[in-house]
Design a protein around this motif. Sequence first.
Motif, PDB file in Angstrom:
ATOM      1  N   SER A 226     -26.373   9.437  25.616  1.00  0.00           N
ATOM      2  CA  SER A 226     -26.103   9.248  24.200  1.00  0.00           C
ATOM      3  C   SER A 226     -27.338   8.692  23.521  1.00  0.00           C
ATOM      4  N   PRO A 227     -27.509   8.962  22.209  1.00  0.00           N
ATOM      5  CA  PRO A 227     -28.595   8.301  21.475  1.00  0.00           C
ATOM      6  C   PRO A 227     -28.413   6.791  21.412  1.00  0.00           C
TER       7      PRO A 227
ATOM      8  N   SER B 246     -22.262   8.081  18.323  1.00  0.00           N
ATOM      9  CA  SER B 246     -23.394   8.300  17.409  1.00  0.00           C
ATOM     10  C   SER B 246     -23.072   9.344  16.353  1.00  0.00           C
TER      11      SER B 246
END
Length: 406
Positions: free
Chosen positions: A52-53, A113
């Motif tokens: 994930s970011p 996100s």
Amino acid sequence: MALAIAAPPGRADHHPAPAHALLGAILEASAAEVGWLAWLDRPDPLVLGASSPIDSTDIAEFPEPPAQPLVIDAAIAPGPWERWCQVRGIQSCVLVPVLAGGRAVGTMGLASSRVGALGASDVRQLALVSSLAVHTRTYEARLAGQRRLFAEVSPTLENALALDRAVRHPSTYRQIARAVGDSIDASYCLIAIQDSKGALTLRAAAGQRAPRWMGVSSWPLRDLRACSRALRERHAVVLNFHRHDPAIAGERRALFSPTTQVGVIVPFFAGARTRGVLIIGEERRSRRQPLSPERIAILELVASRIAHILRISRRLEYERVAERRGQRQLTIERQQLAREVHDGVGQTLSALLEQIRGAIAEGNAGPEALKVLEQATSDALNGARTLAFGFRHLERGVGPLEAPRT
């Protein structure tokens, strides 16, 4: 979705598996990329995250738990949790307080996100899991307590069971007290026995700082209410000395030191006429809390082991006394038989030998025949004396037919 735990270095292995399983299940069932469970009284949260970011290592330093479940989308509101999400690049987040007894004790959350990824259904699922997390925490605390207790009492059990080695010889109360003092985690221990006059008599003391009495070691049991109760109910009695209690003043003055914080009186019964108490004294303030039922059970096991050793020791002593009596009786019988051989057979042979020697001197018999008879009689007399000597000294290891006496 592959999950990973993010926690402060060196602390990840401290997270319990049940909480990990709960958080992992809710995270996999949602569109969230990161989930966490944080407790107010623990510095390191449990954080699970996938690719994930959002950097899962930034999920820390939480604001206070929200009063109600909270949904954050695009982080547009000016609240503390919204600012917390903006700093970490979280666009969608759901939060629920973890409640115990109506009080917030932690926070559970899911984050993504992507805007709009999480909503009301995620809140409902998270609220359900948060209630399970409280029960899991209680279970984990109980399990951790059991592990600590096992680590504490395992040596006690091992040493208590090993006390049976002491019965190779009749054990003294001092030896038993020393073995118990080495096996339990306490400042000192005492062993006292109730005598036939209804008094409790101290027999041994051991430990780091065992109390010393000024010549007094016996007290009327009627003045020791806690000891009387323990013996009557056959169960341990715990005494807390952090405040004055007239009901236990007798025990405080007689059995415990002035600095004792907690005392335990554990009864044991070694037979119909032998009963006593194992007295444990703890002076450290860390032991001022009431002892757990598990630890009391361990002390009762140690006391029962003392009773077992006393019974075995008494039985061995009875056997040794009986063996000594048997040996004395056997010695008496041997000596009696030796006297009979010496006084009966020996005297007869001695008289016969004197008659033969007289006949030889007077010339009333043939010399050759009388010399043969004299030699045979002399040999018989020496043999009788040797046999009598052997009977008398057989119990000392002297051979029964050695060292003939003439």
